[in-house]
Structure formats: structure tokens, C-alpha cells
Enzyme design. Structure first.
Site, mmCIF file in Angstrom:
data_model
loop_
_atom_site.group_PDB
_atom_site.id
_atom_site.type_symbol
_atom_site.label_atom_id
_atom_site.label_comp_id
_atom_site.label_asym_id
_atom_site.label_seq_id
_atom_site.Cartn_x
_atom_site.Cartn_y
_atom_site.Cartn_z
ATOM 1 C CE LYS A 25 106.937 34.619 -3.587
ATOM 2 N NZ LYS A 25 105.491 34.416 -3.765
ATOM 3 C CG ASN A 26 105.466 34.940 -7.473
ATOM 4 O OD1 ASN A 26 105.481 34.243 -6.455
ATOM 5 N ND2 ASN A 26 105.167 36.218 -7.452
ATOM 6 N NE ARG A 95 95.769 33.016 -4.237
ATOM 7 C CZ ARG A 95 94.444 33.188 -4.254
ATOM 8 N NH1 ARG A 95 93.763 33.134 -3.131
ATOM 9 N NH2 ARG A 95 93.837 33.381 -5.388
ATOM 10 C CB CYS A 119 100.942 37.434 1.799
ATOM 11 S SG CYS A 119 102.685 37.092 2.124
ATOM 12 N NE ARG A 124 96.253 36.547 -2.592
ATOM 13 C CZ ARG A 124 97.570 36.266 -2.560
ATOM 14 N NH1 ARG A 124 98.199 36.238 -1.403
ATOM 15 N NH2 ARG A 124 98.240 36.007 -3.655
ATOM 16 C CB ILE A 126 90.316 29.876 -5.610
ATOM 17 C CG1 ILE A 126 89.380 29.122 -4.651
ATOM 18 C CG2 ILE A 126 91.635 30.213 -4.937
ATOM 19 C CD1 ILE A 126 89.914 27.757 -4.240
ATOM 20 C CG ASP A 310 103.973 40.679 -6.510
ATOM 21 O OD1 ASP A 310 104.182 39.631 -7.146
ATOM 22 O OD2 ASP A 310 102.911 40.901 -5.897
ATOM 23 N NE ARG A 402 105.066 33.222 2.129
ATOM 24 C CZ ARG A 402 103.788 32.900 2.199
ATOM 25 N NH1 ARG A 402 103.045 33.464 3.120
ATOM 26 N NH2 ARG A 402 103.264 32.059 1.358
HETATM 27 C C1 EPZ Z 1 100.152 35.861 -8.087
HETATM 28 O O1 EPZ Z 1 99.168 35.659 -7.081
HETATM 29 C C2 EPZ Z 1 101.469 36.076 -7.320
HETATM 30 N N1 EPZ Z 1 101.732 34.918 -6.499
HETATM 31 C C3 EPZ Z 1 101.334 37.304 -6.429
HETATM 32 O O2 EPZ Z 1 102.612 37.545 -5.824
HETATM 33 C C4 EPZ Z 1 100.997 38.508 -7.273
HETATM 34 O O3 EPZ Z 1 100.770 39.609 -6.439
HETATM 35 C C5 EPZ Z 1 99.712 38.232 -8.097
HETATM 36 O O4 EPZ Z 1 99.878 37.031 -8.872
HETATM 37 C C6 EPZ Z 1 99.397 39.361 -9.054
HETATM 38 O O5 EPZ Z 1 100.457 39.623 -9.893
HETATM 39 C C7 EPZ Z 1 102.302 33.840 -7.073
HETATM 40 O O6 EPZ Z 1 102.567 33.773 -8.258
HETATM 41 C C8 EPZ Z 1 102.603 32.683 -6.171
HETATM 42 P P1 EPZ Z 1 95.877 36.566 -9.121
HETATM 43 P P2 EPZ Z 1 97.709 35.109 -7.461
HETATM 44 O O7 EPZ Z 1 95.123 35.284 -9.205
HETATM 45 O O8 EPZ Z 1 97.836 34.053 -8.468
HETATM 46 C C9 EPZ Z 1 91.539 38.178 -7.837
HETATM 47 C C10 EPZ Z 1 104.147 37.896 -4.087
HETATM 48 O O9 EPZ Z 1 104.318 38.917 -3.399
HETATM 49 N N2 EPZ Z 1 91.073 36.806 -8.115
HETATM 50 O O10 EPZ Z 1 96.388 37.154 -10.373
HETATM 51 O O11 EPZ Z 1 97.030 34.834 -6.211
HETATM 52 C C11 EPZ Z 1 92.408 38.217 -6.572
HETATM 53 O O12 EPZ Z 1 91.652 38.287 -5.412
HETATM 54 C C12 EPZ Z 1 102.727 37.415 -4.398
HETATM 55 O O13 EPZ Z 1 105.060 37.238 -4.567
HETATM 56 C C13 EPZ Z 1 89.724 36.511 -8.026
HETATM 57 O O14 EPZ Z 1 88.917 37.395 -7.723
HETATM 58 O O15 EPZ Z 1 97.079 36.435 -8.108
HETATM 59 C C14 EPZ Z 1 93.250 39.433 -6.779
HETATM 60 O O16 EPZ Z 1 92.550 40.570 -6.372
HETATM 61 C C15 EPZ Z 1 101.688 38.135 -3.620
HETATM 62 N N3 EPZ Z 1 89.315 35.242 -8.253
HETATM 63 C C16 EPZ Z 1 93.453 39.446 -8.283
HETATM 64 O O17 EPZ Z 1 92.424 38.621 -8.845
HETATM 65 C C17 EPZ Z 1 90.204 34.234 -8.580
HETATM 66 O O18 EPZ Z 1 89.791 33.073 -8.770
HETATM 67 C C18 EPZ Z 1 94.833 38.927 -8.707
HETATM 68 O O19 EPZ Z 1 94.958 37.609 -8.323
HETATM 69 C C19 EPZ Z 1 91.568 34.546 -8.679
HETATM 70 C C20 EPZ Z 1 91.993 35.839 -8.439
#
Ligand code: EPZ
Length: 421
Positions: A25-26, A95, A119, A124, A126, A310, A402
Site C-alpha cells: 500500500k505504502n 493521509r 488514520c 501528523r 506537513i 506499522d 485500507r
Molecule cells: C508513512 O506515513 C506511512 N504511510 C505510515 O504508514 C508510516 O507509519 C509512516 O510513514 C512512518 O513509517 C504511507 O506511506 C502512506 P512520516 P507518513 O512523514 O508519510 C512527523 C500505515 O499504517 N512529521 O514519516 O505520514 C509525523 O507527525 C501508515 O500504513 C512532521 O512532524 O509518515 C510523524 O510523527 C500509518 N512533519 C513522523 O514525522 C512533517 O511534515 C513520521 O511521519 C511530516 C512528518
């Protein structure tokens, strides 16, 4: 919307047999966004049929692409991308819709969208996505929850340093910089296998991306991308979840169509619990849980190649019946223990304190009515129910669907007594 559906599980059946792991998925989600950059028809094989990939196809159709699915192959014709706005309703569904931003700016120089849903694992934000795109020349303003993003003169390369190796921000930067003027140097990039898969696809389309999978990625912008054919990598989190299911029932399973090397961050911990694991060529992995009963050492979720957040919930379910105490430290998300009260309903002994969770192994779990509140937590309830004496009823399937394609069919194929009603 399948909120009325439930999974009925009769536990304590040893899982045995062979199980094929579907596409990730990811990886499929950013790849579907990336198709926007290619002027023509891209073909994605091994693309999982999930509610999230359906949502991505709805966004693609909304901005002018033609999408069609045949089995696990999705074709995206992005010859005519005319839309620039992604409606709030579609953004709130998941997301990953945020990575359409980099692709749209790269393709049309303009995009209007709202903050992404998905979720609820915490705030979270950006901010890392937006600050990077601004450094590449995008003008971004926020009004009433909508982001107005413009790169009228086109984006340009930049030297970017992420304060955290965010997966989504890294993907957005790859998508935006692939056709930007000049070279982008990204430091502290995410190293997840899904990043390398995205770069592979873009390079097949004519991009010049070097170092994906490492902390430093260099992207030389090119004029235009052409479509290509690509196969999505297997889902390491789905594979890990099925391993937890097999091991909690002390079963014996062969996973096929998986990449064991992508699971190193957690497969050793299965062995520390007493599992026997063999990997052999052609994407096959054998596991036996006959002797699984030892609680593992402290688990700290980390960015790749560390222990993936995850798999935290399904792995915790596995630890609920291991002898001894396991400690989980969730470092990535601030609210990712929502499955705990439901595991306790199934008879587990689990206590949380902020981002730390202590699991005291119990001799047995017992069937109960439980509810998923998010994707991986939902999968954890299925894993626990497979080991619970008696019948369990799991609701909130809209979350599980999902990320898992026909989870009950897959588990039934290796001997589980599980059905959807
Ligand atoms: C990806 O989410 C995955 N989703 C998530 O999987 C996974 O848990 C996560 O990476 C971490 O491995 C997809 O790929 C669709 P991040 P993402 O940006 O991109 C903080 C699942 O179960 N952050 O690496 O949202 C954020 O809040 C899902 O399949 C900021 O602070 O993860 C978090 O605490 C759930 N500012 C951490 O970084 C930002 O601009 C990791 O987020 C971006 C992120």
C-alpha cells in the site's frame, strides 16, 4: 462504507500453509500520484486492491486521468491532467493524498488542496513538506483549511535538509524535483523501501534520481517524463502481520512474493522469541512458531531500517501470550496505542504510559467483542483473536480494509476459522 461488517474469529487453530503477500500500500499510493508526472499511460502491476488505492484512483480521475483496474494491474492515463484542485472529501479519506501536491506542482505548477486525513495517530503535521516545496520556489498560502500552491515559473532545485526522515516529505520532494529546473540535494531523507520503489519508477520514466534508499538523494531535474510499466514491491508490513498471525498460533507458514531483506528490522525479533525462519530465493520465507514463547527485548520503533512503527501493534499482539515482559517505545507517532484497551478486552495484560507500553505475557487470551480504531491496530486484534479461546467479533473493518486485501480470505487459506459477516 463497511462499518456494519464484522469479522467472526474462532481462535486456537494452528495456521499452516503457503500465503502470497500482495503489493505494498505504502508504495502503490505514491506511485499512483507519480503517474500524474508521466505524459501518457503508466501501467502498475502488483497494485493491491484496497480502499486507499481506490481513493487514490478517485483523485486521479478527478484531475483528469483515466484509471482502470484489471486484477492487480492498474493503468493510469495521465495524457490530459487538467484539474488543479483536490476536493476536501477526497483529501480527508487518506493521509497519502498529500503526495499529490508534489506531483501536481511538478506537472501543472498549480494545486489547491486541504490538509490530509487518514488514520488518527497523532497531530501528523506537513510542515516539512511545505517548507521544502517553498525552498523549491512554490508560493503556498493557507485559507480556511485549504492550501493554495503555485509554482507559476516552475520549481527549481535546492539543497534540502529534513529535520526528521519523513517518508511523505521525502516522497513529495522526489515528485516535485524530478522535473524541476536544476539539481536538488536532499539530506536526512527517509530510507524506506517504498522510497526506492518510487525512485525506480520515476527513473524508468526518464528521471535522474540517485541514492534513493540512502540518507542523501540527488535529483537532477529533467524536462519531461514519459510513462512506463512497473511492478509494486511486496508489502513488508502485511508480510510481518501474517508472520505474527502464524507465530501466535505456533503455526508453520511459507510466505511467497515477499522481500525478506525488507523485513530485517523485525524478523530477528521473531527469532529472539524462539521462531525458526528460513529465507530462500524467489521471495520465499518459511517460519515456524512451534517454539515461540519468549518475550523479546525492548522494542523501539524507528525510521527504516529500524523497527517499523506499522508492525508495532501486530507484534504487540504476538507478545501478549509470550512468557515474560515486553516493553514498547513508540518514537514515531504520539497516539499509536489505541489497540491496547481492545487487547485487554481479549484478556491481555498491557499498561501504557505516554509513548511507553508494558506487556505482561499471559497463558491464554479469550474471545471478545472488539473494535478497530485504525489500520494496524485493527490487524493486531485479528492476530490476537486467532490465539484467543472461543469466538471474537471484530468491527471497524473500514480501517483494516485500507491496508489488507481480503484479510479473512488470506488467513482462511492457511487454516484460520475466520469469516466476514
Ligand atoms: C508513512 O506515513 C506511512 N504511510 C505510515 O504508514 C508510516 O507509519 C509512516 O510513514 C512512518 O513509517 C504511507 O506511506 C502512506 P512520516 P507518513 O512523514 O508519510 C512527523 C500505515 O499504517 N512529521 O514519516 O505520514 C509525523 O507527525 C501508515 O500504513 C512532521 O512532524 O509518515 C510523524 O510523527 C500509518 N512533519 C513522523 O514525522 C512533517 O511534515 C513520521 O511521519 C511530516 C512528518
Amino acid at each position: 462504507m463497511n462499518d456494519s461488517q464484522k469479522l467472526i474469529v474462532n481462535g486456537c487453530r494452528r495456521l499452516e500453509g503457503e500465503l502470497c503477500v500482495h503489493g505494498a500500500k505504502n508504495s502503490a499510493l505514491p506511485l499512483l500520484s507519480a503517474a500524474v508526472l508521466a505524459h501518457g499511460e503508466s501501467v502498475l502491476h502488483n497494485c493491491p486492491a484496497l480502499t486507499d488505492t481506490d481513493a487514490a484512483c478517485r483523485i486521479l480521475s478527478h484531475i483528469g486521468c483515466k484509471c482502470r483496474r484489471s486484477g492487480d494491474t492498474v493503468t493510469v492515463d495521465a495524457s490530459n491532467v487538467f484539474g488543479a484542485e483536490i476536493p476536501d472529501s477526497l483529501m480527508r479519506e487518506m493521509r497519502s493524498s498529500i503526495v499529490f501536491l508534489g506531483a501536481m506542482l511538478g506537472r501543472t505548477g498549480h494545486c489547491r488542496l486541504s490538509f490530509p486525513g487518514g488514520c488518527d495517530l497523532g497531530t501528523r503535521p506537513i510542515d516539512l513538506h511545505l517548507s521544502a516545496l517553498k525552498q523549491m520556489g512554490a508560493a503556498i498560502s493557507e485559507q480556511h483549511g485549504f492550501l493554495e500552491c503555485n509554482a507559476g515559473k516552475g520549481l527549481h532545485g535546492a539543497k534540502l535538509v529534513l529535520s526528521f526522515p519523513s517518508v511523505g516529505a521525502t516522497e513529495n520532494i522526489l515528485l516535485a524535483s524530478a522535473t524541476a529546473k536544476g539539481t536538488t540535494e536532499l539530506h536526512n531523507a527517509a530510507r524506506e523501501p517504498e522510497i526506492a520503489d518510487l525512485a525506480d519508477y520515476l527513473n524508468k520514466c526518464g528521471a535522474r534520481i540517485h541514492g534513493a534508499g540512502e540518507s542523501v538523494i540527488v535529483i537532477e531535474g529533467v524536462e519531461r517524463l514519459a510513462p512506463c510499466e512497473h511492478s509494486v514491491i511486496p508489502d513488508r508490513i502485511v508480510a510481518g502481520t501474517y508472520l505474527c498471525a502464524a507465530l501466535i498460533t505456533h503455526g508453520e507458514v511459507i510466505l511467497t512474493h515477499c522481500f525478506p531483506e525488507h523485513m530485517n528490522g523485525f524478523s530477528q525479533l521473531f527469532e529472539a522469541m524462539g521462531a525458526r525462519i528460513y529465507t530462500y530465493g524467489g521471495g520465499k520465507m518459511y517460519v515456524s512458531g512451534k517454539k515461540v514463547n519468549i518475550a523479546p527485548p525492548t522494542i523501539r520503533t524507528m525510521p527504516y531500517p529500524g523497527f517499523p512503527t506499522d508492525i508495532q501493534a501486530p507484534f504487540m499482539a504476538l507478545c501478549t501470550t509470550a512468557q515474560g515482559t515486553s516493553v514498547f517505545v513508540e518514537t514515531i507517532f504520539e497516539n499509536r496505542f489505541r489497540h491496547v484497551p481492545e487487547l485487554v478486552r481479549l484478556g491481555a495484560s498491557v499498561k501504557t504510559e505516554g509513548r511507553v507500553c508494558v506487556v505482561q505475557g499471559v497463558p491464554r487470551l479469550t474471545g471478545a467483542k472488539v473494535r478497530a480504531a485504525e489500520l494496524r491496530g485493527g490487524a493486531a486484534l485479528v492476530v490476537a483473536a486467532l490465539a484467543a479461546e472461543g469466538t471474537s467479533e471484530i468491527s471497524g473493518l473500514q480501517y483494516i480494509d485500507r491496508g489488507y486485501e481480503n484479510i479473512e480470505g488470506a488467513l482462511r487459506s492457511i487454516g484460520a476459522d475466520i469469516k466476514r459477516v
